[in-house]
Each structure stands twice: as structure tokens, then as C-alpha cells.
Design a protein around this motif. Structure first.
Motif, short mmCIF file in Angstrom:
data_model
loop_
_atom_site.label_atom_id
_atom_site.label_comp_id
_atom_site.label_asym_id
_atom_site.label_seq_id
_atom_site.Cartn_x
_atom_site.Cartn_y
_atom_site.Cartn_z
N ASP A 108 0.72 -1.34 0.30
CA ASP A 108 0.23 -0.21 -0.10
C ASP A 108 1.16 1.06 0.36
OD1 ASP A 108 -2.09 -1.58 0.00
OD2 ASP A 108 -2.63 -1.72 2.19
N ASP A 109 2.13 1.20 0.49
CA ASP A 109 2.84 1.85 0.66
C ASP A 109 4.04 1.75 0.55
OD1 ASP A 109 4.22 4.57 1.19
OD2 ASP A 109 4.40 4.17 3.35
N PRO A 110 4.39 2.05 -1.15
CA PRO A 110 5.40 1.70 -1.91
C PRO A 110 7.16 2.37 -1.67
CG PRO A 110 3.96 2.03 -3.24
CD PRO A 110 3.24 2.05 -2.58
N LEU A 111 7.80 2.15 -1.71
CA LEU A 111 9.26 2.51 -1.12
C LEU A 111 9.83 2.81 -3.12
CD1 LEU A 111 11.06 1.73 1.96
CD2 LEU A 111 10.39 4.07 0.91
N CYS A 112 9.65 1.98 -3.94
CA CYS A 112 10.42 2.40 -4.97
C CYS A 112 9.51 1.06 -5.98
CB CYS A 112 11.67 1.74 -5.41
SG CYS A 112 11.71 -0.36 -4.32
N ALA A 113 10.31 1.66 -7.04
CA ALA A 113 9.25 0.96 -8.22
C ALA A 113 9.93 -0.84 -8.81
CB ALA A 113 9.47 1.76 -9.60
N GLY A 114 11.50 -1.40 -8.35
CA GLY A 114 11.64 -2.54 -8.57
C GLY A 114 12.81 -2.82 -7.50
N VAL A 115 12.74 -3.95 -6.99
CA VAL A 115 14.60 -4.35 -6.38
C VAL A 115 14.39 -5.40 -7.25
CG1 VAL A 115 15.27 -5.29 -4.52
CG2 VAL A 115 12.72 -3.83 -4.54
N TYR A 116 16.01 -5.40 -7.73
CA TYR A 116 16.58 -5.57 -8.01
C TYR A 116 17.63 -6.41 -8.62
CZ TYR A 116 13.85 -4.04 -11.37
OH TYR A 116 12.32 -3.41 -11.94
N PRO A 117 18.36 -7.66 -7.58
CA PRO A 117 19.97 -8.19 -7.84
C PRO A 117 20.87 -8.13 -8.84
CG PRO A 117 19.03 -10.21 -7.89
CD PRO A 117 17.41 -8.70 -8.57
N ALA A 118 22.21 -8.06 -7.90
CA ALA A 118 23.36 -8.49 -9.36
C ALA A 118 24.21 -9.42 -8.27
CB ALA A 118 23.47 -7.60 -9.67
N HIS A 119 25.41 -9.66 -9.43
CA HIS A 119 26.35 -10.11 -8.79
C HIS A 119 27.78 -10.20 -9.58
CE1 HIS A 119 25.28 -14.30 -10.25
NE2 HIS A 119 26.37 -13.96 -10.22
N GLU A 120 28.63 -10.19 -9.25
CA GLU A 120 30.31 -10.27 -9.97
C GLU A 120 30.93 -11.19 -9.57
OE1 GLU A 120 30.76 -9.66 -12.62
OE2 GLU A 120 29.44 -8.15 -13.77
N VAL A 121 31.56 -12.27 -9.85
CA VAL A 121 32.32 -13.23 -9.59
C VAL A 121 33.89 -12.71 -9.97
CG1 VAL A 121 33.40 -15.76 -9.38
CG2 VAL A 121 30.44 -14.64 -9.56
N PHE A 122 34.60 -12.03 -8.88
CA PHE A 122 36.12 -11.82 -9.42
C PHE A 122 36.67 -12.53 -8.09
CE2 PHE A 122 34.47 -7.05 -8.96
CZ PHE A 122 34.28 -7.53 -10.48
N THR A 123 37.89 -12.56 -8.07
CA THR A 123 39.06 -13.66 -6.95
C THR A 123 37.44 -13.17 -5.20
OG1 THR A 123 40.99 -12.57 -8.14
CG2 THR A 123 40.86 -13.70 -5.74
N VAL A 124 37.65 -12.20 -5.04
CA VAL A 124 36.94 -11.44 -3.95
C VAL A 124 36.09 -11.03 -4.82
CG1 VAL A 124 36.15 -11.58 -1.51
CG2 VAL A 124 38.74 -12.35 -2.62
N GLY A 125 34.62 -12.21 -5.02
CA GLY A 125 33.25 -10.79 -5.54
C GLY A 125 32.58 -9.94 -4.77
N TYR A 126 31.39 -10.15 -5.41
CA TYR A 126 30.13 -9.23 -4.53
C TYR A 126 29.23 -8.93 -5.18
CZ TYR A 126 29.73 -5.44 -8.40
OH TYR A 126 29.17 -5.76 -9.86
N HIS A 127 28.55 -9.06 -4.57
CA HIS A 127 26.43 -9.36 -4.92
C HIS A 127 26.29 -8.33 -4.20
CE1 HIS A 127 25.68 -10.71 -0.20
NE2 HIS A 127 27.08 -10.86 -0.33
N GLN A 128 24.99 -7.89 -4.75
CA GLN A 128 24.58 -6.19 -4.71
C GLN A 128 22.92 -6.00 -4.86
OE1 GLN A 128 25.68 -3.98 -7.78
NE2 GLN A 128 25.39 -1.83 -6.95
N LEU A 129 22.65 -5.46 -4.52
CA LEU A 129 20.61 -4.95 -4.56
C LEU A 129 20.03 -3.63 -5.16
CD1 LEU A 129 18.61 -6.78 -4.05
CD2 LEU A 129 18.36 -5.89 -1.90
#
Length: 427
Positions: free
Chosen positions: A186-207
Motif C-alpha cells: 500500500d505504501d511502496p518505497l520504490c518501483a523495483g528491487v533487483y539483485p546483481a553480482h560479479e564473481v571476482f577473486t573476491v566477488g560481490y553481490h548487490q541489491l
């Protein structure tokens, strides 16, 4: 984007190359010389740092014969037939380089949520503020929020698969927890939520949180952790967890189908990324293990099936706690700015005018002529000899995908007419 660049700077500080802009920053490109580019290529684009990916119907003997000629040419350029093939300086990129830790004192690097006891980080309001980045736009009502964490090592394949599945479960549809909390409410904060990531030697994941109302951007991170901590608390306090294992298993089965479909329809696109990751980050200690690692990288199906059959609710909760709730994270708020858009346009116009003054009419005319010649050279017609030198494959050598259509009525099963070409009777 500017927000993504800021996130990478926080995740990989102190001039770590993982935070670099691969295409180059304009301020650097304007002063870069041809000699610098050539030196960089000579030092890094070496034969020991090259990978060939060959797809399609190619005769192995002809390919290897052509490759021998290339290898001989490289050796000759390095000092004759017995010359030493040049190697990249400092060992394999990304493997022999130290990845610096996140700077816990930097603005935008946040400690784990308060209820997490895995790390003791001294609280300081100045340190625990998100990093704000302004981006040029005419519309100032909505911005972007990005949150990212350091992820597993590159060789932790099952962990990366499971982490990706967890984010898919949390975000993929209107039934997912984060979509219900941020978008489908009923009270949306945003229009979309999407994950992402990259596999490096030490990678990261992201929102990513898109189209967030600018006056409510500070609400995103606290609400995210409220939702995730509720899942963890409910799992620990009650037999009926808010983590729906049936839906998680449906997510895994759907992901399995997507991978199989992509492998069948676009095999090169499905395989190229894991092959490149293996080339860049895979260990080179044992040939047998190397091939096993490559097989694991290009075929994630066994890892998905393992997650489907063996991962319990507690396992998924532990994964969330280890890689999301117990780690420091980078938090960047991307705020829109019409003033910045005007400022950039004004500064660019002034830069061009000043450059014209500095060069003078004669130099401008000379450089304009050189540019026209270069463009004319690049757009010249390809010689017929070059086009005709490429052999045209014979149609009968192009293998089609064998398809088998089976029709059944009652207990009678027959193979359809003109179906099954390329499939043997034994198959």
C-alpha cells in the motif's frame, strides 16, 4: 553508472583494479597518449594471458594448424624461432594481486545490522552515514539506492550458486519478500528491487532499488534489514518459518529450466561467461583439477540439484546470516540533480571553447584534416580478395539439431514422418 562506480570504490578501495572504469574515465582519456596505450598492450596483452574460445563446426586439424602459424609469428617477434614468448609482468592478473579490505572508516561503509554479533565495529554517526552521489538529470523526484556486500571466493562455486538462488527467492516476483515489502504494498518505497553480482577473486553481490522517492531514500536500508531479520527471527522462534522452502525449491527448478533452455538455444552465450571466469580466476596447480573446475563452472546443474535435494530452511538462513547480515556493506544513495546537469553542460561548452583558443585556427584545421583522413581510411571498402579468401562452408557440413516427434494414441506410439533425422536407432 555513477552509483555503481561509487559502490565499487567502497568495496575495493586503495586503487584496487576491481573498482576501475573499464572503458576509462574521460578526464584520463583526454590526456592518454598512443605510446602509453601501446606500452600497456605490450605489457599485458601477452600470449600467456590469452584465451581462445572456438564455437561452431570447425575441423580441429585446420584450426590447430592455423594456430601453429600464429604461435610461430609470436615467437619470431620475440627473437627468432627459439625466442621466448613474452609473459605478462607480475604473474597472472587478479590472481597474484592482493585485494585490500574494505575501509570500515569510509563514508558509505556500514557495519552489520545491530542485532548481528559476528563483528564488533565501533559506532560513530559520521562513519555510519551512506555515501550520497548526485547524478545529472532534469527530473529530481526519484533516485536510486544500491547496497552491496563482499561475496565468496571465486572457487566457492556452490556458495555463489546458492547465494544467487537466495536473492532470486527474495526478489523475483510479486510473491517474494522484498517485492512485497518495497513494491507490491500500500505504501511502496520504490518501483523495483533487483539483485546483481560479479564473481571476482573476491566477488560481490548487490541489491538495486530503483525509482525511490528522494525524500524517503534513507528508509530503504533499515527496512531491508527489518525484512531479512524478521525471516531469521521467525525461523528461529517457530516451527513455521517465513522462509517458504517449497517456493525456494520452485525457484531452483525454474532456474534449472532456464539454464537448460539457454544452453539449447544459445549455447555460446550460456557458456562464454563461466569459461572466461575460469580462465581469469581458476587455479593452475593440477591439470586434472583444472578440468574438473572448468566442468563445474560450465555446468551448474549438479550444484542446483544438490541445493534442491539437500538445502534445508536452516541452511538458507545460515547463508543469509553469513553473507548478508553478518558483514559490513556499502550503501550509496544516488540523488538526482538538475543543477548538476546544467553545470556539466556549461563546463563542457567552456572546455571546448578554451581548447579551440589554446590550439588556434591553424592547429584546429590540421587536426580536422587528420581526423577526416582517419575516418576515410577506416570506412574504406573491404578488398574483394579479402572477402573471397574466406571459405564458404558446404551446406551438408552444417549440422542441424536432431528433433524427434513421437505421437501416441492409446498404447500405440509412432515416430512422426520426417522426424528423427540425425538420431540413430540405438538412441
Amino acid at each position: 553508472s555513477l552509483v555503481d562506480r561509487a559502490i565499487l570504490d567502497l568495496l575495493y578501495p586503495k586503487d584496487c583494479a576491481y573498482s576501475s572504469e573499464t572503458g576509462g574515465k574521460m578526464k584520463n582519456l583526454r590526456v592518454l597518449t598512443n605510446d602509453q596505450v601501446m606500452r600497456y598492450h605490450k605489457e599485458n596483452y601477452t600470449p600467456d594471458n590469452v584465451m581462445f574460445v572456438l564455437t561452431g563446426n570447425v575441423e580441429e586439424g585446420k584450426f590447430l594448424s592455423a594456430l601453429d602459424k600464429v604461435e610461430l609469428s609470436v615467437k619470431q617477434k620475440s627473437g627468432g624461432d627459439g625466442g621466448i614468448v613474452p609473459k605478462v609482468q607480475g604473474g597472472r592478473p587478479w590472481i597474484h594481486h592482493v585485494i585490500p579490505d574494505m575501509d570500515l572508516n569510509a563514508v558509505g561503509v556500514m557495519p552489520p545490522p545491530p542485532t548481528s554479533s559476528s563483528m564488533e565495529i565501533e559506532k560513530d554517526e559520521k562513519k555510519e552515514k551512506p555515501l550520497e552521489i548526485f547524478f545529472p538529470t532534469e527530473e529530481e523526484s526519484r533516485g536510486t539506492v544500491s547496497i552491496a556486500w563482499r561475496g565468496p571466493m571465486s572457487d566457492q562455486r556452490s556458495t555463489w550458486i546458492n547465494l544467487s538462488l537466495l536473492w532470486t527467492y527474495l526478489t523475483d516476483s510479486a510473491a517474494s519478500p522484498l517485492q512485497k515489502a518495497f513494491v507490491e504494498c500500500d505504501d511502496p518505497l520504490c518501483a523495483g528491487v533487483y539483485p546483481a553480482h560479479e564473481v571476482f577473486t573476491v566477488g560481490y553481490h548487490q541489491l538495486w532499488f530503483t525509482e525511490v522517492e528522494t525524500e524517503r531514500m534513507e528508509e530503504v536500508a533499515p527496512k531491508l534489514f527489518d525484512v531479512l531479520l524478521d525471516i531469521v527471527k521467525n525461523d528461529a522462534a517457530a516451527a513455521e518459518s517465513s522462509l517458504d522452502l517449497d517456493r525456494m525449491q520452485m525457484v531452483i527448478r525454474r532456474q534449472r529450466r532456464k539454464i537448460l533452455e539457454k544452453t539449447e538455444r544459445r549455447p555460446t552465450n550460456a557458456l562464454i561467461d563461466p569459461i572466461i571466469r575460469n580462465f581469469m580466476y581458476g587455479k593452475r596447480e593440477n591439470p586434472v583439477q583444472e578440468m574438473k573446475d572448468l566442468q563445474d563452472d560450465v555446468d551448474p546443474i549438479p550444484l542446483l540439484e544438490d541445493a534442491l535435494l539437500n538445502m534445508t530452511k536452516s541452511d538458507w538462513i545460515e547463508l543469509m546470516q553469513e553473507f548478508i547480515l553478518s558483514k559490513p556493506y556499502a550503501l550509496v544513495l544516488g540523488r538526482p540533480s538538475a543543477d548538476l546537469a546544467k553545470k556539466i553542460a556549461k563546463e563542457e561548452k567552456e572546455r571546448e571553447e578554451q581548447q579551440a583558443i589554446d590550439l588556434g585556427p591553424e592547429k584546429l584545421k590540421q587536426l580536422g584534416g587528420e581526423l577526416e583522413k582517419a575516418m576515410e581510411y577506416n570506412e574504406r571498402e573491404i578488398p574483394d580478395g579479402v572477402l573471397t579468401s574466406v571459405p564458404i562452408p558446404r551446406l551438408e557440413n552444417v549440422k542441424s539439431i536432431p528433433l524427434l516427434t513421437i505421437r501416441g494414441v492409446g498404447e500405440s506410439i509412432d515416430i512422426a514422418t520426417n522426424s528423427g533425422k540425425g538420431i540413430s536407432k540405438e538412441d
